[in-house]
Design an enzyme around this catalytic site. Sequence first.
Site, PDB file in Angstrom:
ATOM      1  N   GLU A 398       0.817  -1.219   0.000  1.00 37.51           N
ATOM      2  CA  GLU A 398       0.000   0.000   0.000  1.00 37.51           C
ATOM      3  C   GLU A 398       0.848   1.265   0.000  1.00 37.51           C
ATOM      4  OE1 GLU A 398      -0.771  -2.693   1.730  1.00 37.51           O
ATOM      5  OE2 GLU A 398      -2.838  -3.155   1.168  1.00 37.51           O
ATOM      6  N   HIS A 467     -10.838  -4.853   9.838  1.00 38.91           N
ATOM      7  CA  HIS A 467     -11.422  -4.727   8.490  1.00 38.91           C
ATOM      8  C   HIS A 467     -12.753  -3.971   8.535  1.00 38.91           C
ATOM      9  CE1 HIS A 467      -8.528  -7.878   7.537  1.00 38.91           C
ATOM     10  NE2 HIS A 467      -8.895  -7.906   6.276  1.00 38.91           N
TER      11      HIS A 467
END
Length: 662
Positions: A398, A467
């Site tokens: 990322e 998440h």
Amino acid sequence: MTKKNIFIAEPETQRKIYTNMRRIRAFEDKTTELFEKGVVKGTAHSYKGEEAIASSVCAALMDGDFIASYHRGHGHCIAKGAKLDRMMAELMGRQTGYCQGLGGSMHIANLELGILGANGIVGAAMPLSTGAALATKINGNKNVAVAFFGDGASNQGVFHESMNLAAVWSLPVIFVCENNQYALTTAYRDTTAVKQISERAAAYGIPGVTIDGNDATEVYLVMREALERARAGEGPTLIEAMTYRWGQHSLRANLQDPRPQEEIDDWLSKDPVTRMETNLLSDDILTKKDIQSISDSVDTEIENAVKYGIDSEQPNFESMIDAVYAPHNKHTEPSSKGDRVLSYSEALNEALEQEMAKDKTVFLMGEDVGTTGGIFQVSKGLMDQFGRERVRDTPISEATFVGCGVGAAIAGMRPVVEIQIFDFVALTMDMLVNQAAKFRFMLGGNPTVPLVVRGPQGGGIRLAAQHSQSLEAWFTHIPGLVVVAPSTAYDAKGLLVAAIRDNNPVIFLEQKLLYLNESGPVPEELYAIPLGKADVKREGKDLTIVATSGMVPRAIGAAKTLEKEGIDVEVIDPRTLHPLDEETIINSVKKTNRLLIVHEACVKGGFGAEISASIGDKAFDYLDAPISRLGAPHTPMPYNDRLELEVIPSQERIIAAAYKLL
Ligand SMILES: Cc1ncc(C[n+]2csc(CCOP(=O)(O)OP(=O)(O)O)c2C)c(N)n1
Ligand SMILES: [Mg+2]
């Protein structure tokens, strides 16, 4: 790669390299003097002793090539073509400086010269250059990007991630490690497991070479070879140039210099400027007279630069504020939504498809976005339609693929980068907060960073604590970022189009349950919704509910139930959290005199606090009850479904909170 000495640099190039080395040396000497006198403030990092690298690397570049620099960046800037007067003015914090006095020594750069910023964050130049190289590759031109960085930076994750990404995509980027053998006070031998940093290139299947960074000719020749590879589409090269800084880490030097005197003396005897001068004299490329005339002209240039800086105006507050955001485009919404129904994901997909068809600079990247369309199918079918060049599956890195997006945006593209699940954004916060958000500002308010970073956030599907977070408040706190959170299919399409066209970095948040549950009328035509315009989802006169993202459908549901009890609720969706449409909320509160704010994120430190404070400031006299906030308790998201339901505000809890206010 071997050190190839078969080319000989043209005399003109050698003179240019030497002259730039002299200009850098003189600039650094003068900066040190001015720092000691208090004319240059804060901090500055002298490049004295390392001049051969920047001068030779930049001499090998052509028009349109990019470089990214770091805290020790004066030399890179000068070698890439900067004028010393505007540089001095910047170091003095003046309006006429390259960054209008907003950047200073550590950020001195100019995009018109092809400099993708000078970074105060160690290692950040690498993903940014990788992104600019990606831009040149997608555009099909032959330009390259160079990342300058120190030995210390080579221990950052982005060093490894960038080399991998650049290698797998064969990007025209050259990683130039200026190994001055210390990171602040720590010797690289104590932090680096391999003997030479260049050995690490092998792990990424690219050439790596260690060279004498104090030998300007060697730097030039090796750089030329790397450039040939890059321009031929053969991918990146890592060049490790061994060198030494003559001074302490920074002019502010507040730590003891641990370097042994014999080592310092040894390196002083390898002065790159003297070596180049001796070579040029013995090769008859310059005479003593030429050297004297170069000295004289550099002295005059420095003298004029100092005078220019001192005589220049200080920057003003208004131009500083204008430097934070590029102006938003004006958009108008369609007159009718029509009756074609799309799901939330389909609406996002259509926005991407139509903008990509219209604008060649728009491209997508992220984990699994190409082959499968992403885990929520937002980019489904787009790789087939637009090809692998414009729809890219990334490695799981990322920090670097977002940084690559930032670099590509700076270099003129409009990247849309997906974060697979928004919690993973934590791995790339530097690229969003320190790079994307600050680039325009640090460079004085001219450059733009048209980047969209989008993806799913929030809970409701039992993905548990790592998440399921709702993180919008992280981003609304950062000047320079736009934050968008659509709640309907119609808004999703129009706001994504607006986000892509905006010249600022946009954080685009999609609540996961909306993908599954939301659908509604979406016009087929391409339209954009203005950023900073709230939508009144339902009109009412007894109570205002400001709800964001996934809470909007629940607030509307609550309003429908309350209607049966004779309570008339107005529901407002801000749609963009920055810029925030305060006016629509204030006008509503003036009518209803009551305000409930609902979001999925934890109440504490949540964006609701900002809305509450702002309405308290601006509409207090109209309130008949305290402003109330409803959100998650201060807990991570639990896995257990009953508990998850308790954490996320439900329609019933919204109704209960509304009753309390009435
Ligand atoms: C991410 C990050 N960590 C730490 C620092 C503080 N810092 C600034 S320069 C520096 C040393 C960098 O060493 P190197 O990369 O070798 O560059 P050099 O200063 O030697 O040119 C450190 C630790 C920083 N600016 N950014
Ligand atoms: Mg170093």
